[in-house]
Design a protein around this motif. Structure first.
Motif, PDB file in Angstrom:
ATOM      1  N   ALA A  26       7.114  -5.375   3.033  1.00  0.00           N
ATOM      2  CA  ALA A  26       6.321  -5.296   1.805  1.00  0.00           C
ATOM      3  C   ALA A  26       4.919  -4.794   2.107  1.00  0.00           C
ATOM      4  N   LEU A  27       4.337  -5.281   3.204  1.00  0.00           N
ATOM      5  CA  LEU A  27       2.988  -4.837   3.584  1.00  0.00           C
ATOM      6  C   LEU A  27       2.952  -3.330   3.798  1.00  0.00           C
ATOM      7  N   GLU A  28       3.953  -2.787   4.491  1.00  0.00           N
ATOM      8  CA  GLU A  28       3.997  -1.344   4.731  1.00  0.00           C
ATOM      9  C   GLU A  28       4.045  -0.574   3.413  1.00  0.00           C
ATOM     10  N   LYS A  29       4.862  -1.044   2.469  1.00  0.00           N
ATOM     11  CA  LYS A  29       4.953  -0.379   1.169  1.00  0.00           C
ATOM     12  C   LYS A  29       3.620  -0.477   0.426  1.00  0.00           C
ATOM     13  N   VAL A  30       3.023  -1.665   0.449  1.00  0.00           N
ATOM     14  CA  VAL A  30       1.764  -1.882  -0.268  1.00  0.00           C
ATOM     15  C   VAL A  30       0.666  -0.995   0.297  1.00  0.00           C
ATOM     16  N   GLN A  31       0.579  -0.859   1.594  1.00  0.00           N
ATOM     17  CA  GLN A  31      -0.466  -0.029   2.196  1.00  0.00           C
ATOM     18  C   GLN A  31      -0.344   1.420   1.748  1.00  0.00           C
ATOM     19  N   GLY A  32       0.875   1.934   1.722  1.00  0.00           N
ATOM     20  CA  GLY A  32       1.070   3.302   1.251  1.00  0.00           C
ATOM     21  C   GLY A  32       0.729   3.455  -0.218  1.00  0.00           C
ATOM     22  N   LEU A  33       1.080   2.471  -1.022  1.00  0.00           N
ATOM     23  CA  LEU A  33       0.796   2.527  -2.456  1.00  0.00           C
ATOM     24  C   LEU A  33      -0.702   2.444  -2.734  1.00  0.00           C
ATOM     25  N   LEU A  34      -1.394   1.595  -1.988  1.00  0.00           N
ATOM     26  CA  LEU A  34      -2.845   1.495  -2.173  1.00  0.00           C
ATOM     27  C   LEU A  34      -3.533   2.790  -1.763  1.00  0.00           C
ATOM     28  N   ALA A  35      -3.001   3.444  -0.723  1.00  0.00           N
ATOM     29  CA  ALA A  35      -3.569   4.737  -0.320  1.00  0.00           C
ATOM     30  C   ALA A  35      -3.430   5.765  -1.432  1.00  0.00           C
ATOM     31  N   ALA A  36      -2.382   5.621  -2.256  1.00  0.00           N
ATOM     32  CA  ALA A  36      -2.175   6.512  -3.401  1.00  0.00           C
ATOM     33  C   ALA A  36      -2.883   6.000  -4.657  1.00  0.00           C
ATOM     34  N   GLN A  37      -3.679   4.933  -4.520  1.00  0.00           N
ATOM     35  CA  GLN A  37      -4.487   4.366  -5.606  1.00  0.00           C
ATOM     36  C   GLN A  37      -3.635   3.805  -6.739  1.00  0.00           C
ATOM     37  N   ALA A  38      -2.449   3.290  -6.380  1.00  0.00           N
ATOM     38  CA  ALA A  38      -1.609   2.631  -7.375  1.00  0.00           C
ATOM     39  C   ALA A  38      -2.144   1.228  -7.665  1.00  0.00           C
ATOM     40  N   ALA A  39      -1.786   0.708  -8.834  1.00  0.00           N
ATOM     41  CA  ALA A  39      -2.091  -0.681  -9.184  1.00  0.00           C
ATOM     42  C   ALA A  39      -0.886  -1.516  -8.781  1.00  0.00           C
ATOM     43  N   VAL A  40      -1.018  -2.307  -7.717  1.00  0.00           N
ATOM     44  CA  VAL A  40       0.130  -2.938  -7.070  1.00  0.00           C
ATOM     45  C   VAL A  40       0.235  -4.412  -7.440  1.00  0.00           C
ATOM     46  N   THR A  41       1.443  -4.805  -7.831  1.00  0.00           N
ATOM     47  CA  THR A  41       1.777  -6.220  -8.041  1.00  0.00           C
ATOM     48  C   THR A  41       2.890  -6.583  -7.072  1.00  0.00           C
ATOM     49  N   VAL A  42       2.691  -7.670  -6.338  1.00  0.00           N
ATOM     50  CA  VAL A  42       3.705  -8.163  -5.402  1.00  0.00           C
ATOM     51  C   VAL A  42       4.287  -9.443  -5.966  1.00  0.00           C
ATOM     52  N   VAL A  43       5.617  -9.509  -6.028  1.00  0.00           N
ATOM     53  CA  VAL A  43       6.273 -10.746  -6.460  1.00  0.00           C
ATOM     54  C   VAL A  43       7.027 -11.325  -5.274  1.00  0.00           C
ATOM     55  N   ALA A  44       6.629 -12.542  -4.880  1.00  0.00           N
ATOM     56  CA  ALA A  44       7.237 -13.238  -3.750  1.00  0.00           C
ATOM     57  C   ALA A  44       6.711 -14.666  -3.742  1.00  0.00           C
ATOM     58  N   PRO A  45       7.526 -15.635  -3.346  1.00  0.00           N
ATOM     59  CA  PRO A  45       7.039 -17.014  -3.293  1.00  0.00           C
ATOM     60  C   PRO A  45       5.850 -17.184  -2.358  1.00  0.00           C
ATOM     61  N   ALA A  46       5.827 -16.418  -1.269  1.00  0.00           N
ATOM     62  CA  ALA A  46       4.734 -16.514  -0.305  1.00  0.00           C
ATOM     63  C   ALA A  46       4.441 -15.127   0.254  1.00  0.00           C
ATOM     64  N   LEU A  47       3.214 -14.932   0.753  1.00  0.00           N
ATOM     65  CA  LEU A  47       2.790 -13.664   1.328  1.00  0.00           C
ATOM     66  C   LEU A  47       2.440 -13.860   2.799  1.00  0.00           C
ATOM     67  N   ASN A  48       2.657 -12.817   3.596  1.00  0.00           N
ATOM     68  CA  ASN A  48       2.174 -12.905   4.967  1.00  0.00           C
ATOM     69  C   ASN A  48       0.649 -12.808   4.984  1.00  0.00           C
ATOM     70  N   GLU A  49       0.064 -12.966   6.139  1.00  0.00           N
ATOM     71  CA  GLU A  49      -1.393 -13.079   6.240  1.00  0.00           C
ATOM     72  C   GLU A  49      -2.103 -11.839   5.707  1.00  0.00           C
ATOM     73  N   GLU A  50      -1.584 -10.662   6.067  1.00  0.00           N
ATOM     74  CA  GLU A  50      -2.247  -9.419   5.643  1.00  0.00           C
ATOM     75  C   GLU A  50      -2.168  -9.228   4.128  1.00  0.00           C
ATOM     76  N   LEU A  51      -1.008  -9.525   3.548  1.00  0.00           N
ATOM     77  CA  LEU A  51      -0.873  -9.399   2.097  1.00  0.00           C
ATOM     78  C   LEU A  51      -1.738 -10.433   1.381  1.00  0.00           C
ATOM     79  N   ALA A  52      -1.808 -11.628   1.940  1.00  0.00           N
ATOM     80  CA  ALA A  52      -2.658 -12.650   1.337  1.00  0.00           C
ATOM     81  C   ALA A  52      -4.123 -12.207   1.338  1.00  0.00           C
ATOM     82  N   SER A  53      -4.537 -11.534   2.409  1.00  0.00           N
ATOM     83  CA  SER A  53      -5.909 -11.026   2.461  1.00  0.00           C
ATOM     84  C   SER A  53      -6.147  -9.972   1.385  1.00  0.00           C
ATOM     85  N   LEU A  54      -5.176  -9.082   1.187  1.00  0.00           N
ATOM     86  CA  LEU A  54      -5.305  -8.062   0.140  1.00  0.00           C
ATOM     87  C   LEU A  54      -5.383  -8.714  -1.241  1.00  0.00           C
TER      88      LEU A  54
END
Length: 218
Positions: A26-54
């Motif tokens: 998920a982090l890899e996908k999110v990083q690419g999407l943010l680079a494209a300036q997308a508005a990103v929503t992540v749905v998951a019970p918990a996030l890893n450390e990097e996603l939580a920081s974002l």
């Protein structure tokens, strides 16, 4: 046999994209999407450390629960970033029902589109795909192309884009044959750019294109 895909570059600036999953994929996908300036929503019970920081930085929104039907509504794209193929099948069915394209990581059978290996040398972006058949091969070619493309390649791309915009503004762009553009972008232009003689390179390119326009008018 690998599938035949239609290659496109998708403008996601400001558009809503859903990522299902909270781990490394998920982090890899999110990083690419943010680079494209997308508005990103992540749905998951918990996030890893990097996603939580974002999330804490306000770069992504987080729905802290499992995916629910309805989460895809209003999205431009959906990324399934888990390793449960049965879950991917369900997500793919939901996406098809509402007409939202979905990518499932490492699961081409449940994808509406796949993600290529990408080489970025702004303003150049090159995408390499094996149709999902050999991602490792696509990555190898990406590495080779990254080594091949140098600073002068990017400078040449910027110069050509600038000249193209100027000619279009003057209403002259369509009168230049495509092959004339190709022949005008030779090693001499790259040498001038490498020597930081950009104005001379631009003048040379303009001269060549004007000659091509004169020939096409005859």
């Amino acid at each position: 046999m690998a599938r035949e895909y239609y290659p496109v570059f998708f403008d996601l600036q400001g558009r809503s994209v859903l990522v299902v999953g909270g781990g490394q994929l998920a982090l890899e996908k999110v990083q690419g999407l943010l680079a494209a300036q997308a508005a990103v929503t992540v749905v998951a019970p918990a996030l890893n450390e990097e996603l939580a920081s974002l999330r804490n930085e306000g770069q992504i929104q987080h729905l802290a629960r499992e995916y629910q039907q309805g989460d895809m509504h209003g999205r431009a794209l959906v990324m399934a970033a888990g390793d449960d193929r049965s879950a991917n099948q369900s997500l793919h069915a939901d996406a098809r029902d509402i007409g939202v394209p979905l990518n499932a990581a490492d699961d081409p059978a449940n994808c509406d589109f796949i993600l290529p290996a990408v080489v970025r040398k702004p303003p150049l972006t090159l995408a390499i795909s094996t149709g999902g058949g050999s991602p490792a091969m696509a990555r190898r070619i990406r590495e080779e192309l990254t080594d091949y493309l140098d600073a002068e390649t990017s400078s040449l791309a910027e110069l050509v884009a600038e000249v193209r915009a100027e000619l279009r503004g003057r209403g002259l762009f369509r009168s230049i044959p495509a092959e004339s553009w190709q022949s005008a972008m030779d090693g001499q232009l790259r040498i001038l750019l490498a020597q930081r003689r950009r104005d001379e390179a631009k003048a040379l390119l303009m001269t060549r294109l004007r000659a091509a326009m004169a020939e096409s008018d005859q």
